[in-house]
Design a protein around this motif. Sequence first.
Motif, PDB file in Angstrom:
ATOM      1  N   MET A 188       0.853  -1.196   0.000  1.00  0.00           N
ATOM      2  CA  MET A 188       0.000   0.000   0.000  1.00  0.00           C
ATOM      3  C   MET A 188       0.884   1.240   0.000  1.00  0.00           C
ATOM      4  O   MET A 188       1.709   1.429   0.883  1.00  0.00           O
ATOM      5  CB  MET A 188      -0.906   0.009   1.225  1.00  0.00           C
ATOM      6  CG  MET A 188      -1.881   1.167   1.265  1.00  0.00           C
ATOM      7  SD  MET A 188      -3.003   1.034   2.667  1.00  0.00           S
ATOM      8  CE  MET A 188      -3.995   2.494   2.408  1.00  0.00           C
ATOM      9  N   LYS A 189       0.745   2.096  -1.029  1.00  0.00           N
ATOM     10  CA  LYS A 189       1.627   3.239  -1.129  1.00  0.00           C
ATOM     11  C   LYS A 189       1.229   4.344  -0.156  1.00  0.00           C
ATOM     12  O   LYS A 189       0.057   4.536   0.159  1.00  0.00           O
ATOM     13  CB  LYS A 189       1.635   3.782  -2.558  1.00  0.00           C
ATOM     14  CG  LYS A 189       0.301   4.304  -3.063  1.00  0.00           C
ATOM     15  CD  LYS A 189       0.418   4.712  -4.524  1.00  0.00           C
ATOM     16  CE  LYS A 189      -0.901   5.241  -5.059  1.00  0.00           C
ATOM     17  NZ  LYS A 189      -0.828   5.572  -6.490  1.00  0.00           N
ATOM     18  N   SER A 190       2.209   5.088   0.320  1.00  0.00           N
ATOM     19  CA  SER A 190       1.947   6.230   1.197  1.00  0.00           C
ATOM     20  C   SER A 190       1.331   7.366   0.399  1.00  0.00           C
ATOM     21  O   SER A 190       1.403   7.404  -0.834  1.00  0.00           O
ATOM     22  CB  SER A 190       3.251   6.696   1.845  1.00  0.00           C
ATOM     23  OG  SER A 190       3.763   5.709   2.706  1.00  0.00           O
ATOM     24  N   GLU A 191       0.756   8.312   1.118  1.00  0.00           N
ATOM     25  CA  GLU A 191       0.159   9.460   0.446  1.00  0.00           C
ATOM     26  C   GLU A 191       1.242  10.329  -0.196  1.00  0.00           C
ATOM     27  O   GLU A 191       1.066  10.854  -1.289  1.00  0.00           O
ATOM     28  CB  GLU A 191      -0.658  10.291   1.437  1.00  0.00           C
ATOM     29  CG  GLU A 191      -1.456  11.401   0.774  1.00  0.00           C
ATOM     30  CD  GLU A 191      -2.433  12.067   1.725  1.00  0.00           C
ATOM     31  OE1 GLU A 191      -3.322  12.781   1.243  1.00  0.00           O
ATOM     32  OE2 GLU A 191      -2.288  11.881   2.952  1.00  0.00           O
ATOM     33  N   VAL A 192       2.382  10.454   0.478  1.00  0.00           N
ATOM     34  CA  VAL A 192       3.471  11.309  -0.003  1.00  0.00           C
ATOM     35  C   VAL A 192       4.741  10.488  -0.164  1.00  0.00           C
ATOM     36  O   VAL A 192       5.169   9.797   0.762  1.00  0.00           O
ATOM     37  CB  VAL A 192       3.732  12.474   0.974  1.00  0.00           C
ATOM     38  CG1 VAL A 192       4.921  13.307   0.506  1.00  0.00           C
ATOM     39  CG2 VAL A 192       2.491  13.348   1.127  1.00  0.00           C
ATOM     40  N   ALA A 193       5.336  10.567  -1.345  1.00  0.00           N
ATOM     41  CA  ALA A 193       6.661   9.984  -1.571  1.00  0.00           C
ATOM     42  C   ALA A 193       7.676  11.116  -1.587  1.00  0.00           C
ATOM     43  O   ALA A 193       7.533  12.079  -2.345  1.00  0.00           O
ATOM     44  CB  ALA A 193       6.690   9.229  -2.897  1.00  0.00           C
ATOM     45  N   ILE A 194       8.689  11.009  -0.753  1.00  0.00           N
ATOM     46  CA  ILE A 194       9.781  11.978  -0.732  1.00  0.00           C
ATOM     47  C   ILE A 194      10.957  11.330  -1.447  1.00  0.00           C
ATOM     48  O   ILE A 194      11.347  10.208  -1.100  1.00  0.00           O
ATOM     49  CB  ILE A 194      10.175  12.340   0.706  1.00  0.00           C
ATOM     50  CG1 ILE A 194       8.966  12.845   1.495  1.00  0.00           C
ATOM     51  CG2 ILE A 194      11.288  13.395   0.707  1.00  0.00           C
ATOM     52  CD1 ILE A 194       9.196  12.891   2.997  1.00  0.00           C
ATOM     53  N   VAL A 195      11.489  12.000  -2.450  1.00  0.00           N
ATOM     54  CA  VAL A 195      12.632  11.443  -3.180  1.00  0.00           C
ATOM     55  C   VAL A 195      13.873  12.286  -2.898  1.00  0.00           C
ATOM     56  O   VAL A 195      13.807  13.513  -2.868  1.00  0.00           O
ATOM     57  CB  VAL A 195      12.353  11.331  -4.693  1.00  0.00           C
ATOM     58  CG1 VAL A 195      11.229  10.350  -4.958  1.00  0.00           C
ATOM     59  CG2 VAL A 195      12.036  12.678  -5.312  1.00  0.00           C
ATOM     60  N   MET A 196      14.976  11.609  -2.673  1.00  0.00           N
ATOM     61  CA  MET A 196      16.239  12.274  -2.347  1.00  0.00           C
ATOM     62  C   MET A 196      17.357  11.644  -3.166  1.00  0.00           C
ATOM     63  O   MET A 196      17.472  10.423  -3.235  1.00  0.00           O
ATOM     64  CB  MET A 196      16.557  12.140  -0.854  1.00  0.00           C
ATOM     65  CG  MET A 196      17.898  12.741  -0.455  1.00  0.00           C
ATOM     66  SD  MET A 196      18.419  12.289   1.242  1.00  0.00           S
ATOM     67  CE  MET A 196      17.227  13.181   2.227  1.00  0.00           C
ATOM     68  N   SER A 197      18.158  12.486  -3.809  1.00  0.00           N
ATOM     69  CA  SER A 197      19.349  12.016  -4.499  1.00  0.00           C
ATOM     70  C   SER A 197      20.561  12.467  -3.702  1.00  0.00           C
ATOM     71  O   SER A 197      20.683  13.640  -3.358  1.00  0.00           O
ATOM     72  CB  SER A 197      19.408  12.594  -5.918  1.00  0.00           C
ATOM     73  OG  SER A 197      20.569  12.152  -6.588  1.00  0.00           O
ATOM     74  N   THR A 198      21.451  11.526  -3.409  1.00  0.00           N
ATOM     75  CA  THR A 198      22.623  11.857  -2.597  1.00  0.00           C
ATOM     76  C   THR A 198      23.903  11.670  -3.400  1.00  0.00           C
ATOM     77  O   THR A 198      23.988  10.828  -4.296  1.00  0.00           O
ATOM     78  CB  THR A 198      22.704  10.974  -1.335  1.00  0.00           C
ATOM     79  OG1 THR A 198      22.750   9.594  -1.721  1.00  0.00           O
ATOM     80  CG2 THR A 198      21.508  11.209  -0.440  1.00  0.00           C
ATOM     81  N   TYR A 199      24.899  12.463  -3.040  1.00  0.00           N
ATOM     82  CA  TYR A 199      26.240  12.285  -3.602  1.00  0.00           C
ATOM     83  C   TYR A 199      27.251  12.891  -2.634  1.00  0.00           C
ATOM     84  O   TYR A 199      27.256  14.099  -2.406  1.00  0.00           O
ATOM     85  CB  TYR A 199      26.362  12.943  -4.975  1.00  0.00           C
ATOM     86  CG  TYR A 199      27.745  12.759  -5.576  1.00  0.00           C
ATOM     87  CD1 TYR A 199      28.153  11.503  -6.043  1.00  0.00           C
ATOM     88  CD2 TYR A 199      28.651  13.810  -5.633  1.00  0.00           C
ATOM     89  CE1 TYR A 199      29.428  11.319  -6.556  1.00  0.00           C
ATOM     90  CE2 TYR A 199      29.924  13.629  -6.153  1.00  0.00           C
ATOM     91  CZ  TYR A 199      30.307  12.386  -6.613  1.00  0.00           C
ATOM     92  OH  TYR A 199      31.568  12.190  -7.116  1.00  0.00           O
ATOM     93  N   ASN A 200      28.050  12.040  -2.026  1.00  0.00           N
ATOM     94  CA  ASN A 200      29.061  12.484  -1.047  1.00  0.00           C
ATOM     95  C   ASN A 200      28.449  13.463  -0.044  1.00  0.00           C
ATOM     96  O   ASN A 200      28.994  14.544   0.211  1.00  0.00           O
ATOM     97  CB  ASN A 200      30.260  13.118  -1.753  1.00  0.00           C
ATOM     98  CG  ASN A 200      31.084  12.083  -2.511  1.00  0.00           C
ATOM     99  OD1 ASN A 200      30.959  10.882  -2.284  1.00  0.00           O
ATOM    100  ND2 ASN A 200      31.936  12.552  -3.411  1.00  0.00           N
ATOM    101  N   GLY A 201      27.336  13.061   0.533  1.00  0.00           N
ATOM    102  CA  GLY A 201      26.594  13.960   1.421  1.00  0.00           C
ATOM    103  C   GLY A 201      26.676  13.628   2.887  1.00  0.00           C
ATOM    104  O   GLY A 201      25.834  14.070   3.678  1.00  0.00           O
ATOM    105  N   SER A 202      27.666  12.866   3.293  1.00  0.00           N
ATOM    106  CA  SER A 202      27.709  12.363   4.668  1.00  0.00           C
ATOM    107  C   SER A 202      27.759  13.463   5.721  1.00  0.00           C
ATOM    108  O   SER A 202      27.302  13.272   6.851  1.00  0.00           O
ATOM    109  CB  SER A 202      28.908  11.429   4.846  1.00  0.00           C
ATOM    110  OG  SER A 202      30.126  12.106   4.587  1.00  0.00           O
ATOM    111  N   ARG A 203      28.273  14.634   5.367  1.00  0.00           N
ATOM    112  CA  ARG A 203      28.465  15.697   6.364  1.00  0.00           C
ATOM    113  C   ARG A 203      27.140  16.173   6.961  1.00  0.00           C
ATOM    114  O   ARG A 203      27.065  16.426   8.177  1.00  0.00           O
ATOM    115  CB  ARG A 203      29.211  16.872   5.721  1.00  0.00           C
ATOM    116  CG  ARG A 203      29.531  17.992   6.694  1.00  0.00           C
ATOM    117  CD  ARG A 203      30.330  19.087   6.005  1.00  0.00           C
ATOM    118  NE  ARG A 203      30.618  20.204   6.896  1.00  0.00           N
ATOM    119  CZ  ARG A 203      31.202  21.331   6.514  1.00  0.00           C
ATOM    120  NH1 ARG A 203      31.586  21.483   5.245  1.00  0.00           N
ATOM    121  NH2 ARG A 203      31.429  22.294   7.371  1.00  0.00           N
TER     122      ARG A 203
END
Length: 322
Positions: A1-16
């Motif tokens: 069952m899908k959530s009402e809101v999908a949050i998408v995030m693209s990361t690249y060397n973002g550990s800080r």
Amino acid sequence: MKSEVAIVMSTYNGSRYLREQIDSILGQDFKNWDLYIRDDMSSDDTGVILKDYEEKYDNIHVVENNNINLGAKRSFLKLVECVNAKYYMFSDQDDFWLPNKISLTLGAMKSAEKVRPDASIPILVHTNYRIVDSKLAELRTPPASFKNYTDLSSLSINNCITGCTMMINEALKNLIGSVDTESVGMHDWWFGLIANCFGIVKYLPQVTILYRQHEGNVVGANTGMADSGSGSKVKRILRGIKKNLRYYRKEFKYDSITAKQIYYFRKYYSKMLTDNKKKELDVLYEGLIGGPKAGAVLIKKLRPQSRNKEVKWVMYYALITK
């Protein structure tokens, strides 16, 4: 069952800053969401951090990247393509979401839906933001009216939609298709053109996000005429004039991304666009790639706006002095 809101995030060397950002999403007062993260082949500890959160939370998912670096634009488009939800939001890896970001934006979205109660109408909602430094200390907040224009000509030249403040509905997602990313400025800019031409663009003046500025930003905040840095206000404004003039003279050419995107959008959605929208896009394109006369025609017919009136006059000057 899908959530009402999908949050998408693209990361690249973002550990800080990544943990702080994900924690701010976990702290939202609206809870019916899933977070989908695609790492774009990081070489730091980003992958370890993502695995840790995925193991701890059922609504955080790491998406397969197939060992390919796509860049931010293509990575976000890929995420939207492979995720299903009623609404979509977009997260950078280094900002901080205020606790009511989702609920405020979703409220504005549902308000817009009541105006056009048709599930096939594409809707985009975007909000204001507060610009902060690497430690989240406030630098400045754009005026509430800073990004409040929705006409096609203004939006085609000056993208006022900041992706990390944005929510789109499923109808808009369904219109994206498989685009040539080389002809698209950024995903938020492209989505704004879709919503403008076929649906609704709604701006919420409230601040919902702390927009972190640091040396690793892919795209920084545009704050208008006054340039940042040292010196008196007059000197900073003069630097801002030169900066904006350089930008517009670079973009008012046939091979600029601004011109390419207008031409490609006109071609890609040709069967759906109204005659009036086609004519407006034609005037825009000719005004950008043509000489001073074509620029003057663009100004006279469409009167494109910018983030503030001073920048608008710099833009007009660039159009008639090509």
